[in-house]
Design a protein around this motif. Structure first.
Motif, short mmCIF file in Angstrom:
data_model
loop_
_atom_site.label_atom_id
_atom_site.label_comp_id
_atom_site.label_asym_id
_atom_site.label_seq_id
_atom_site.Cartn_x
_atom_site.Cartn_y
_atom_site.Cartn_z
N GLU A 148 0.84 -1.21 0.00
CA GLU A 148 0.00 0.00 0.00
C GLU A 148 0.87 1.25 0.00
OE1 GLU A 148 -3.50 0.46 0.35
OE2 GLU A 148 -3.83 -1.67 -0.03
N GLY A 188 -9.65 -0.59 8.04
CA GLY A 188 -10.13 -1.21 6.81
C GLY A 188 -9.02 -1.85 6.00
N THR A 189 -7.88 -1.19 5.95
CA THR A 189 -6.74 -1.72 5.21
C THR A 189 -6.19 -2.97 5.90
OG1 THR A 189 -6.18 0.52 4.53
CG2 THR A 189 -4.49 -1.16 4.24
N GLU A 214 -8.57 -5.82 5.31
CA GLU A 214 -8.40 -6.32 3.94
C GLU A 214 -7.16 -7.22 3.84
OE1 GLU A 214 -7.64 -3.98 -0.05
OE2 GLU A 214 -9.36 -3.20 1.06
N GLY A 215 -6.06 -6.79 4.47
CA GLY A 215 -4.85 -7.61 4.49
C GLY A 215 -5.05 -8.92 5.24
N ILE A 238 -7.95 -10.58 5.58
CA ILE A 238 -8.77 -11.46 4.75
C ILE A 238 -7.95 -12.04 3.60
CG2 ILE A 238 -10.74 -11.48 3.15
CD1 ILE A 238 -12.06 -9.42 5.07
N ARG A 239 -7.08 -11.22 3.01
CA ARG A 239 -6.25 -11.66 1.90
C ARG A 239 -5.23 -12.71 2.34
NH1 ARG A 239 -4.70 -6.66 -0.82
NH2 ARG A 239 -4.00 -6.25 1.28
#
Length: 104
Positions: free
Chosen positions: A63, A76-77, A80-81, A83-84
């Motif tokens: 990012e 949020g970031t 997201e990381g 979940i990824r």
């Protein structure tokens, strides 16, 4: 020349005993894991958590390098990381519980 007979290792003896006792419920070509349940659980958690943390940190670094707007540490970031990184972390954790590969 043929290889001289060598005594079986501890792991090979446990595999033979599991086959003989009928406690081996996997594919006949796949040996059972040589680790006890508590060790397998610990190895899974260590592999899973280290890979998950590395995936989240690597995602935050990407990012920053890409110059995306906003903080790389925003919830949020990070979510997201997270979940990824869950699926690869689960695969690495599972791989840590497997026994050594047999030579062919």
């Amino acid at each position: 020349m043929t290889e001289p007979e060598r005594p079986p290792t501890d792991w090979e003896a446990r595999v033979a005993r599991a086959k003989r006792d009928g406690t081996w419920s996997r594919d006949p070509d796949e040996p059972p894991s040589p680790y006890p349940t508590a060790v397998k659980r610990r190895r899974f958690l260590v592999g899973f958590l280290l890979t998950l943390a590395a995936g989240i940190l690597l995602g935050a670094l990407v990012e920053v390098l890409l110059g995306d707007p906003g903080s790389p540490w925003a919830p949020g970031t990070l979510l997201e990381g997270f979940i990824r990184s869950v699926f690869p972390a689960a695969l690495v954790g599972w791989g840590c519980t497997r026994g050594p590969r047999t030579r062919r």
